[in-house]
Write an enzyme that holds these catalytic residues in place. Sequence first.
Site, PDB file in Angstrom:
ATOM      1  CE  LYS A  13      -2.079  -1.210   3.880  1.00 49.82           C
ATOM      2  NZ  LYS A  13      -1.381  -2.495   4.171  1.00 49.82           N
ATOM      3  NE  ARG A  88      -4.299  -1.482  10.345  1.00 46.70           N
ATOM      4  CZ  ARG A  88      -3.319  -0.912   9.645  1.00 46.70           C
ATOM      5  NH1 ARG A  88      -3.419   0.314   9.225  1.00 46.70           N
ATOM      6  NH2 ARG A  88      -2.248  -1.612   9.385  1.00 46.70           N
ATOM      7  NE  ARG A 122       7.778  -2.935   5.978  1.00 49.94           N
ATOM      8  CZ  ARG A 122       6.486  -2.767   6.190  1.00 49.94           C
ATOM      9  NH1 ARG A 122       5.748  -2.127   5.307  1.00 49.94           N
ATOM     10  NH2 ARG A 122       5.925  -3.252   7.263  1.00 49.94           N
ATOM     11  NE  ARG A 155       6.632  -0.834   9.813  1.00 45.62           N
ATOM     12  CZ  ARG A 155       5.474  -0.714   9.153  1.00 45.62           C
ATOM     13  NH1 ARG A 155       5.429  -0.031   8.017  1.00 45.62           N
ATOM     14  NH2 ARG A 155       4.379  -1.266   9.612  1.00 45.62           N
ATOM     15  NE  ARG A 166       2.171  -5.251  10.827  1.00 40.15           N
ATOM     16  CZ  ARG A 166       3.242  -5.090  10.056  1.00 40.15           C
ATOM     17  NH1 ARG A 166       4.390  -5.629  10.409  1.00 40.15           N
ATOM     18  NH2 ARG A 166       3.149  -4.410   8.952  1.00 40.15           N
TER      19      ARG A 166
HETATM   20  P1  AP5 Z   1       4.801  -1.737   1.770  1.00 39.05           P
HETATM   21  O1  AP5 Z   1       4.483  -0.810   0.638  1.00 39.05           O
HETATM   22  O2  AP5 Z   1       5.608  -1.221   2.909  1.00 39.05           O
HETATM   23  O3  AP5 Z   1       3.461  -2.439   2.287  1.00 39.05           O
HETATM   24  P2  AP5 Z   1       2.248  -1.852   3.107  1.00 39.05           P
HETATM   25  O4  AP5 Z   1       1.021  -2.491   2.581  1.00 39.05           O
HETATM   26  O5  AP5 Z   1       2.304  -0.351   3.130  1.00 39.05           O
HETATM   27  O6  AP5 Z   1       2.603  -2.488   4.504  1.00 39.05           O
HETATM   28  P3  AP5 Z   1       2.564  -1.951   5.986  1.00 39.05           P
HETATM   29  O7  AP5 Z   1       3.229  -3.013   6.792  1.00 39.05           O
HETATM   30  O8  AP5 Z   1       3.143  -0.567   6.103  1.00 39.05           O
HETATM   31  O9  AP5 Z   1       1.067  -1.936   6.264  1.00 39.05           O
HETATM   32  P4  AP5 Z   1       0.431  -2.129   7.597  1.00 39.05           P
HETATM   33  O10 AP5 Z   1      -0.985  -1.937   7.195  1.00 39.05           O
HETATM   34  O11 AP5 Z   1       0.724  -3.341   8.360  1.00 39.05           O
HETATM   35  O12 AP5 Z   1       1.151  -1.023   8.486  1.00 39.05           O
HETATM   36  P5  AP5 Z   1       0.787   0.488   8.837  1.00 39.05           P
HETATM   37  O13 AP5 Z   1       2.016   1.284   8.708  1.00 39.05           O
HETATM   38  O14 AP5 Z   1      -0.447   0.941   8.134  1.00 39.05           O
HETATM   39  O15 AP5 Z   1       5.535  -3.016   1.130  1.00 39.05           O
HETATM   40  C1  AP5 Z   1       6.054  -4.046   1.954  1.00 39.05           C
HETATM   41  C2  AP5 Z   1       7.419  -4.520   1.402  1.00 39.05           C
HETATM   42  O16 AP5 Z   1       7.221  -5.132   0.122  1.00 39.05           O
HETATM   43  C3  AP5 Z   1       8.453  -3.410   1.177  1.00 39.05           C
HETATM   44  O17 AP5 Z   1       9.717  -3.931   1.479  1.00 39.05           O
HETATM   45  C4  AP5 Z   1       8.351  -3.093  -0.323  1.00 39.05           C
HETATM   46  O18 AP5 Z   1       9.585  -2.632  -0.844  1.00 39.05           O
HETATM   47  C5  AP5 Z   1       7.970  -4.458  -0.897  1.00 39.05           C
HETATM   48  N1  AP5 Z   1       7.058  -4.356  -2.033  1.00 39.05           N
HETATM   49  C6  AP5 Z   1       5.968  -3.553  -2.148  1.00 39.05           C
HETATM   50  N2  AP5 Z   1       5.336  -3.763  -3.318  1.00 39.05           N
HETATM   51  C7  AP5 Z   1       6.054  -4.742  -3.955  1.00 39.05           C
HETATM   52  C8  AP5 Z   1       5.910  -5.415  -5.213  1.00 39.05           C
HETATM   53  N3  AP5 Z   1       4.894  -5.112  -6.048  1.00 39.05           N
HETATM   54  N4  AP5 Z   1       6.815  -6.373  -5.540  1.00 39.05           N
HETATM   55  C9  AP5 Z   1       7.849  -6.686  -4.699  1.00 39.05           C
HETATM   56  N5  AP5 Z   1       8.033  -6.078  -3.502  1.00 39.05           N
HETATM   57  C10 AP5 Z   1       7.140  -5.120  -3.133  1.00 39.05           C
HETATM   58  O19 AP5 Z   1       0.378   0.327  10.361  1.00 39.05           O
HETATM   59  C11 AP5 Z   1       1.322  -0.034  11.352  1.00 39.05           C
HETATM   60  C12 AP5 Z   1       0.625  -0.166  12.690  1.00 39.05           C
HETATM   61  O20 AP5 Z   1       0.066   1.111  13.078  1.00 39.05           O
HETATM   62  C13 AP5 Z   1      -0.554  -1.135  12.765  1.00 39.05           C
HETATM   63  O21 AP5 Z   1      -0.139  -2.474  12.982  1.00 39.05           O
HETATM   64  C14 AP5 Z   1      -1.329  -0.557  13.948  1.00 39.05           C
HETATM   65  O22 AP5 Z   1      -0.735  -0.917  15.159  1.00 39.05           O
HETATM   66  C15 AP5 Z   1      -1.174   0.939  13.763  1.00 39.05           C
HETATM   67  N6  AP5 Z   1      -2.254   1.502  12.946  1.00 39.05           N
HETATM   68  C16 AP5 Z   1      -2.123   2.066  11.701  1.00 39.05           C
HETATM   69  N7  AP5 Z   1      -3.314   2.453  11.236  1.00 39.05           N
HETATM   70  C17 AP5 Z   1      -4.230   2.126  12.192  1.00 39.05           C
HETATM   71  C18 AP5 Z   1      -5.642   2.241  12.276  1.00 39.05           C
HETATM   72  N8  AP5 Z   1      -6.357   2.762  11.266  1.00 39.05           N
HETATM   73  N9  AP5 Z   1      -6.249   1.780  13.398  1.00 39.05           N
HETATM   74  C19 AP5 Z   1      -5.546   1.268  14.412  1.00 39.05           C
HETATM   75  N10 AP5 Z   1      -4.215   1.102  14.394  1.00 39.05           N
HETATM   76  C20 AP5 Z   1      -3.556   1.530  13.286  1.00 39.05           C
END
Ligand code: AP5
Length: 210
Positions: A13, A88, A122, A155, A166
């Site tokens: 994402k 979420r 990552r 991370r 997660r």
């Molecule tokens: P990446 O683009 O980083 O993936 P992502 O979907 O953004 O993953 P996240 O882990 O950031 O999402 P998340 O939803 O768990 O975490 P968030 O930060 O929102 O890609 C991943 C890897 O793959 C990278 O290394 C990239 O280079 C590689 N890649 C990407 N695309 C690729 C492709 N096409 N081919 C090959 N490689 C590829 O949330 C973190 C925490 O915050 C949550 O766990 C929670 O505790 C809290 N939080 C956030 N939002 C909320 C909410 N709304 N409510 C409650 N808690 C929340």
Amino acid sequence: MKLIFLGPPGAGKGTLAAKAVEILKVPHISTGAIFRAAIAAQSPLGIQVKAIIDAGKLVDDATTIELVKERLGKDDTRQGYILDGFPRTIPQAEALAGFSSVDKVVNFEIPDSMVIQRLSGRRVCRKCGTNYHILFNKPSHDGICDVCGGEVYTRDDDREEAVQKRLEVYRAQTAPLIEYYRDKGLLVDVDARPSVDEVVENFRKALNLG
Ligand code: AP5
Ligand code: ZN
């Protein structure tokens, strides 16, 4: 255009959002990135959420909703936004409907096995947040961000136990949003399995961006 990016952890994402902001010229708002910045700054919010995030659990709805409401009230969201990682939970989606309309919800389709591979490799820039991957997208110099020269690190929530948690949380609390938004006619599925460039193409096609 007001977009929500919905998908499991590690679906890509944040990576697609970094490309999509250049296409759509709207801000990328990631609740995860806002929380990580607060943790790095050791602000009261950061201190409140650090242990929750490191364990792979969700921050409570009230805190998260308030944060997003305030952010969407800023002027730069007038032409739209990409909301990445929010809502979420169903209560978050219902709260959002009370303070903003949404044009489309982009649903990232990817199997768990690929999610685990993406998260375990990552690396992220501590300073500017750029994403890297040790196999698919390495920085030119080991451990150093190509964009800003910052330190590239793993991370805390990408440890194996936190990743499992997660995924569990995603299935129980976030996946129900797929049907919630499909029923409203807002859902657009995007195949998130191929390379980054192909996912960008899939996204363009799904949203008729030419
Ligand atoms: P990446 O683009 O980083 O993936 P992502 O979907 O953004 O993953 P996240 O882990 O950031 O999402 P998340 O939803 O768990 O975490 P968030 O930060 O929102 O890609 C991943 C890897 O793959 C990278 O290394 C990239 O280079 C590689 N890649 C990407 N695309 C690729 C492709 N096409 N081919 C090959 N490689 C590829 O949330 C973190 C925490 O915050 C949550 O766990 C929670 O505790 C809290 N939080 C956030 N939002 C909320 C909410 N709304 N409510 C409650 N808690 C929340
Ligand atoms: Zn950087």
